[in-house]
Design a protein around this motif. Structure first.
Motif, PDB file in Angstrom:
ATOM      1  N   ARG A   1       0.835  -1.214   0.000  1.00 58.84           N
ATOM      2  CA  ARG A   1       0.000   0.000   0.000  1.00 58.84           C
ATOM      3  C   ARG A   1       0.866   1.260   0.000  1.00 58.84           C
ATOM      4  O   ARG A   1       0.581   2.207  -0.720  1.00 58.84           O
ATOM      5  CB  ARG A   1      -0.942   0.007   1.195  1.00 58.84           C
ATOM      6  CG  ARG A   1      -2.193  -0.812   0.991  1.00 58.84           C
ATOM      7  CD  ARG A   1      -3.227  -0.498   2.057  1.00 58.84           C
ATOM      8  NE  ARG A   1      -2.752  -0.818   3.406  1.00 58.84           N
ATOM      9  CZ  ARG A   1      -2.926  -1.982   4.015  1.00 58.84           C
ATOM     10  NH1 ARG A   1      -3.575  -2.946   3.405  1.00 58.84           N
ATOM     11  NH2 ARG A   1      -2.469  -2.186   5.232  1.00 58.84           N
ATOM     12  N   ILE A   2       1.925   1.260   0.806  1.00 54.37           N
ATOM     13  CA  ILE A   2       2.815   2.421   0.880  1.00 54.37           C
ATOM     14  C   ILE A   2       3.531   2.627  -0.453  1.00 54.37           C
ATOM     15  O   ILE A   2       3.622   3.751  -0.950  1.00 54.37           O
ATOM     16  CB  ILE A   2       3.825   2.263   2.034  1.00 54.37           C
ATOM     17  CG1 ILE A   2       3.086   2.339   3.370  1.00 54.37           C
ATOM     18  CG2 ILE A   2       4.914   3.330   1.963  1.00 54.37           C
ATOM     19  CD1 ILE A   2       3.921   1.947   4.567  1.00 54.37           C
ATOM     20  N   VAL A   3       4.034   1.542  -1.023  1.00 51.45           N
ATOM     21  CA  VAL A   3       4.742   1.632  -2.304  1.00 51.45           C
ATOM     22  C   VAL A   3       3.813   2.141  -3.398  1.00 51.45           C
ATOM     23  O   VAL A   3       4.185   3.024  -4.177  1.00 51.45           O
ATOM     24  CB  VAL A   3       5.357   0.265  -2.681  1.00 51.45           C
ATOM     25  CG1 VAL A   3       5.836   0.247  -4.119  1.00 51.45           C
ATOM     26  CG2 VAL A   3       6.487  -0.078  -1.735  1.00 51.45           C
ATOM     27  N   VAL A   4       2.613   1.629  -3.459  1.00 54.97           N
ATOM     28  CA  VAL A   4       1.663   2.067  -4.486  1.00 54.97           C
ATOM     29  C   VAL A   4       1.292   3.534  -4.266  1.00 54.97           C
ATOM     30  O   VAL A   4       1.223   4.317  -5.219  1.00 54.97           O
ATOM     31  CB  VAL A   4       0.417   1.153  -4.510  1.00 54.97           C
ATOM     32  CG1 VAL A   4      -0.692   1.745  -5.367  1.00 54.97           C
ATOM     33  CG2 VAL A   4       0.804  -0.231  -5.009  1.00 54.97           C
ATOM     34  N   LYS A   5       1.072   3.911  -3.027  1.00 59.56           N
ATOM     35  CA  LYS A   5       0.698   5.294  -2.717  1.00 59.56           C
ATOM     36  C   LYS A   5       1.805   6.272  -3.112  1.00 59.56           C
ATOM     37  O   LYS A   5       1.534   7.362  -3.600  1.00 59.56           O
ATOM     38  CB  LYS A   5       0.388   5.432  -1.230  1.00 59.56           C
ATOM     39  CG  LYS A   5      -0.047   6.823  -0.828  1.00 59.56           C
ATOM     40  CD  LYS A   5      -0.381   6.892   0.637  1.00 59.56           C
ATOM     41  CE  LYS A   5      -0.789   8.302   1.028  1.00 59.56           C
ATOM     42  NZ  LYS A   5      -1.033   8.403   2.460  1.00 59.56           N
TER      43      LYS A   5
END
Length: 181
Positions: free
Chosen positions: A17-21
């Motif tokens: 989620r952090i990487v995609v965000k």
């Protein structure tokens, strides 16, 4: 399957989620790391050979070469989803912002060499090399990178909701409201 998709499937859900965000920032960082190595290699080759008496000139040349590579990689990968400007306008803005960033990259090295006199004969060769690397490759890089990240997102690759277009391509029509009379 793309390489990025393959890597994402191996990450824990919270990390994913952090990487995609923050994928745009991560891509910008990867491009920056790549061009850091290009810049560093060119800087030291020039500084230790043909531009030995002119380290600031070597630094400016190295940054210019890295900037050209950076434009291609950022346009085609990091900020691929942004834009809407014609390519020649976008490239002009990119190189204008990067020109300002060159001054930010070179300023710490110039201060180190010519204000603080961290160069031979005023200091030893090891101290000179550490000062050059710290001021030119770390402090200058951080100043230039922070400025470029902010300026690229604000002016060069704005998120205006339109896909990037090629030179000569007309702007895409905005959603029009049709009024019934």
């Amino acid at each position: 399957m793309f390489v990025v998709d393959s890597v994402l499937t191996h990450l824990p859900q919270a990390c994913r989620r952090i990487v995609v965000k923050h994928r745009e920032l991560l891509k910008f960082g990867i491009v920056g790391a790549t061009t850091f190595f290009i810049d560093t290699a060119i800087f030291y080759v020039l500084k230790w050979t043909v531009l030995e008496p002119k380290p600031v000139t070597a630094k400016v040349f190295a940054v210019l070469v890295a900037t050209i590579v950076s434009y291609v990689l950022n346009r085609e990968w990091s900020f691929r989803e942004r834009g809407g400007r014609e390519r020649h306008h976008e490239a002009s803005l990119y190189f204008l912002v990067s020109g300002i960033a060159v001054a930010l990259y070179a300023a710490p090295l110039w201060i180190s060499r010519y204000v603080l006199l961290l160069q031979t004969p005023y200091t030893g060769r090891l101290t000179e090399e550490i000062a050059d690397f710290t001021s030119g490759q770390i402090i200058g890089l951080l100043l230039g990178m922070a400025f470029r990240w902010w300026a690229f997102r604000r002016w060069v690759f704005p998120d205006d909701g339109e896909p990037p277009r090629q030179s000569g391509e007309p702007p895409s029509p905005r959603s029009e409201t049709v009024s019934s009379s």
